[in-house]
Motif scaffolding. Structure first.
Motif, short mmCIF file in Angstrom:
data_model
loop_
_atom_site.label_atom_id
_atom_site.label_comp_id
_atom_site.label_asym_id
_atom_site.label_seq_id
_atom_site.Cartn_x
_atom_site.Cartn_y
_atom_site.Cartn_z
N ASN A 177 0.83 -1.21 0.00
CA ASN A 177 0.00 0.00 0.00
C ASN A 177 0.87 1.26 0.00
OD1 ASN A 177 -0.07 -1.19 3.08
ND2 ASN A 177 0.38 1.00 3.04
N TRP A 178 0.22 2.37 -0.32
CA TRP A 178 0.75 3.70 -0.07
C TRP A 178 0.37 4.12 1.34
CZ3 TRP A 178 2.98 7.64 -3.24
CH2 TRP A 178 3.12 7.33 -4.60
N VAL A 179 1.16 5.01 1.92
CA VAL A 179 0.74 5.86 3.03
C VAL A 179 0.92 7.28 2.52
CG1 VAL A 179 1.14 6.59 5.41
CG2 VAL A 179 1.43 4.18 4.78
N PHE A 180 -0.16 8.08 2.53
CA PHE A 180 -0.15 9.37 1.87
C PHE A 180 0.03 10.53 2.84
CE2 PHE A 180 -2.92 6.77 -0.93
CZ PHE A 180 -2.21 6.89 -2.12
N ASP A 181 0.78 11.51 2.42
CA ASP A 181 0.68 12.83 3.01
C ASP A 181 -0.75 13.30 2.71
OD1 ASP A 181 0.64 15.70 3.24
OD2 ASP A 181 2.82 15.75 2.98
N PRO A 182 -1.52 13.69 3.71
CA PRO A 182 -2.92 14.04 3.44
C PRO A 182 -3.06 15.16 2.41
CG PRO A 182 -2.27 14.75 5.64
CD PRO A 182 -1.19 13.85 5.14
N ARG A 183 -2.03 16.01 2.31
CA ARG A 183 -2.09 17.08 1.32
C ARG A 183 -2.04 16.55 -0.10
NH1 ARG A 183 2.63 20.35 4.36
NH2 ARG A 183 3.39 18.19 4.29
N SER A 184 -1.42 15.38 -0.30
CA SER A 184 -1.41 14.77 -1.63
C SER A 184 -2.82 14.38 -2.05
CB SER A 184 -0.51 13.53 -1.63
OG SER A 184 0.84 13.88 -1.39
N ILE A 185 -3.59 13.83 -1.11
CA ILE A 185 -4.97 13.44 -1.41
C ILE A 185 -5.83 14.67 -1.68
CG2 ILE A 185 -7.05 12.37 -0.45
CD1 ILE A 185 -4.93 10.35 -1.26
N VAL A 186 -5.68 15.69 -0.85
CA VAL A 186 -6.47 16.91 -1.02
C VAL A 186 -6.15 17.59 -2.35
CG1 VAL A 186 -6.93 19.21 -0.09
CG2 VAL A 186 -6.75 17.26 1.46
N CYS A 187 -4.88 17.69 -2.68
CA CYS A 187 -4.49 18.34 -3.95
C CYS A 187 -5.01 17.56 -5.15
CB CYS A 187 -2.97 18.47 -4.02
SG CYS A 187 -2.29 19.71 -2.90
N CYS A 188 -4.93 16.24 -5.07
CA CYS A 188 -5.39 15.40 -6.17
C CYS A 188 -6.90 15.55 -6.35
CB CYS A 188 -5.02 13.95 -5.89
SG CYS A 188 -5.25 12.84 -7.28
N ALA A 189 -7.62 15.58 -5.25
CA ALA A 189 -9.08 15.73 -5.31
C ALA A 189 -9.46 17.12 -5.82
CB ALA A 189 -9.69 15.49 -3.93
N GLU A 190 -8.76 18.13 -5.36
CA GLU A 190 -9.06 19.49 -5.82
C GLU A 190 -8.82 19.64 -7.32
OE1 GLU A 190 -6.76 22.07 -3.35
OE2 GLU A 190 -8.28 22.13 -1.75
N ALA A 191 -7.76 18.99 -7.81
CA ALA A 191 -7.48 19.04 -9.25
C ALA A 191 -8.61 18.41 -10.06
CB ALA A 191 -6.16 18.35 -9.54
N ALA A 192 -9.34 17.49 -9.42
CA ALA A 192 -10.47 16.83 -10.08
C ALA A 192 -11.79 17.52 -9.78
CB ALA A 192 -10.53 15.37 -9.64
N GLY A 193 -11.74 18.69 -9.14
CA GLY A 193 -12.96 19.46 -8.90
C GLY A 193 -13.70 19.11 -7.63
N MET A 194 -13.02 18.49 -6.65
CA MET A 194 -13.68 18.12 -5.40
C MET A 194 -13.07 18.88 -4.24
SD MET A 194 -14.31 14.01 -5.92
CE MET A 194 -12.57 13.60 -6.09
N MET A 195 -13.91 19.42 -3.37
CA MET A 195 -13.47 20.23 -2.25
C MET A 195 -13.65 19.48 -0.93
SD MET A 195 -12.40 23.04 -3.65
CE MET A 195 -11.86 22.07 -5.08
N LEU A 196 -12.65 19.53 -0.08
CA LEU A 196 -12.71 18.84 1.20
C LEU A 196 -13.67 19.56 2.14
CD1 LEU A 196 -11.59 16.56 2.98
CD2 LEU A 196 -9.76 18.13 3.69
N GLN A 197 -14.63 18.81 2.67
CA GLN A 197 -15.61 19.35 3.61
C GLN A 197 -15.35 18.92 5.04
OE1 GLN A 197 -17.87 21.54 2.47
NE2 GLN A 197 -16.94 21.24 0.44
N LYS A 198 -14.81 17.73 5.20
CA LYS A 198 -14.59 17.19 6.55
C LYS A 198 -13.46 16.17 6.50
CE LYS A 198 -18.27 16.33 8.99
NZ LYS A 198 -19.48 15.68 9.58
N LEU A 199 -12.67 16.13 7.57
CA LEU A 199 -11.61 15.13 7.71
C LEU A 199 -11.72 14.52 9.10
CD1 LEU A 199 -9.08 13.61 6.86
CD2 LEU A 199 -7.72 15.62 7.50
N ILE A 200 -11.86 13.21 9.14
CA ILE A 200 -11.96 12.48 10.39
C ILE A 200 -10.74 11.58 10.53
CG2 ILE A 200 -13.31 10.79 11.71
CD1 ILE A 200 -15.79 11.80 10.17
N LEU A 201 -10.06 11.71 11.64
CA LEU A 201 -8.89 10.89 11.94
C LEU A 201 -9.34 9.71 12.79
CD1 LEU A 201 -5.78 11.03 11.48
CD2 LEU A 201 -5.64 12.01 13.80
N ILE A 202 -8.93 8.49 12.39
CA ILE A 202 -9.34 7.28 13.11
C ILE A 202 -8.10 6.55 13.61
CG2 ILE A 202 -10.58 5.09 12.98
CD1 ILE A 202 -12.24 6.27 10.71
N THR A 203 -8.01 6.35 14.91
CA THR A 203 -6.92 5.60 15.51
C THR A 203 -7.48 4.58 16.49
OG1 THR A 203 -6.63 7.14 17.37
CG2 THR A 203 -5.39 7.61 15.35
#
Length: 238
Positions: A177-203
């Motif tokens: 698997n990958w482990v992502f810098d969360p900013r990589s996911i956000v940037c990739c989603a934004e480039a596809a026209g999706m805006m982050l509304q909520k982020l939940i951390l689960i441990t």
């Protein structure tokens, strides 16, 4: 080992009043555990997203690669769900429509599954495997980027996208698997026209906790070795 004396005591007590056939199959640790696995990140992500979909009541929900025996089963208990996965599923499951597709390659999608196909979309604990060959998918270092872009094409404007993936300091653990810098996911989603509304951390230690999505907090989340991030995006109007 602390369970062994209790096992022998219980075995002797049972055997005294039972004349049938019996073999040894000790389960020495179950009595010391809780009544269910409620600390697992899979438990929390499946529960939280299924509840969110139940509350939102979308017209059409599509899932990409999530666990059929977890999240998909949760959703199928109260509504129909369509599942795309790179691997086949031979079992007919009530309430589940299955399509075999490689989300890294838009040409592999059914012709009916084009732009604006659904108003609700999920991909739980799956995007981190894209492009690593683990599940028979083509090896592609940009696999997750292509996957997110193609998922965004499936989603209607104002539609909701639930995405969970390991986050921390970014790396590939090939071919797991990958482990992502969360900013990589956000940037990739934004480039596809999706805006982050909520982020939940689960441990395992703290369960689910909603966190701020400002630049400083996202940078902090790129430092630990591993946590699970549940991102909730909305596709913007264009």
């Amino acid at each position: 080992m602390r369970g062994l004396p209790v096992y022998l005591r219980d075995w002797a007590s049972f055997r005294k009043d039972f004349a049938g056939k019996m073999k040894f199959m000790p389960c020495l640790h179950d009595r010391y555990e809780e009544g269910g696995a409620t600390k697992s990140e899979y438990f929390w992500q499946d529960l939280l997203v299924a509840r969110a979909i139940y509350a939102a009541k979308p017209v059409k929900h599509v899932d990409i690669g999530s666990r059929v025996d977890g999240f998909v089963a949760h959703v199928a208990s109260f509504r129909e769900i369509e599942v795309f996965d790179v691997r086949s599923i031979s079992t007919a499951v009530p309430g589940v429509m299955f399509r075999q597709a490689d989300l890294m390659n838009p040409a592999s999608l059914p012709t009916t599954a084009g732009r604006g196909y659904c108003d609700s979309l999920s991909c739980l604990h799956a995007i981190e495997h894209f492009g690593l060959g683990r599940y028979g998918d083509p090896v592609n270092p940009q696999g997750y980027q292509h996957g997110i872009a193609n998922m965004a094409q499936l989603l209607q404007s104002d539609g909701t996208f639930y995405l969970s993936t390991p986050i921390g300091y970014e790396r590939v653990e090939f071919n797991a698997n990958w482990v992502f810098d969360p900013r990589s996911i956000v940037c990739c989603a934004e480039a596809a026209g999706m805006m982050l509304q909520k982020l939940i951390l689960i441990t395992a230690a703290n369960g689910p906790q909603e966190v701020a999505i400002d630049t400083f907090r996202l940078a902090e989340l790129a430092l630990p070795r591993y946590q699970l991030g549940l991102f909730i995006f909305t596709k913007s109007k264009r």
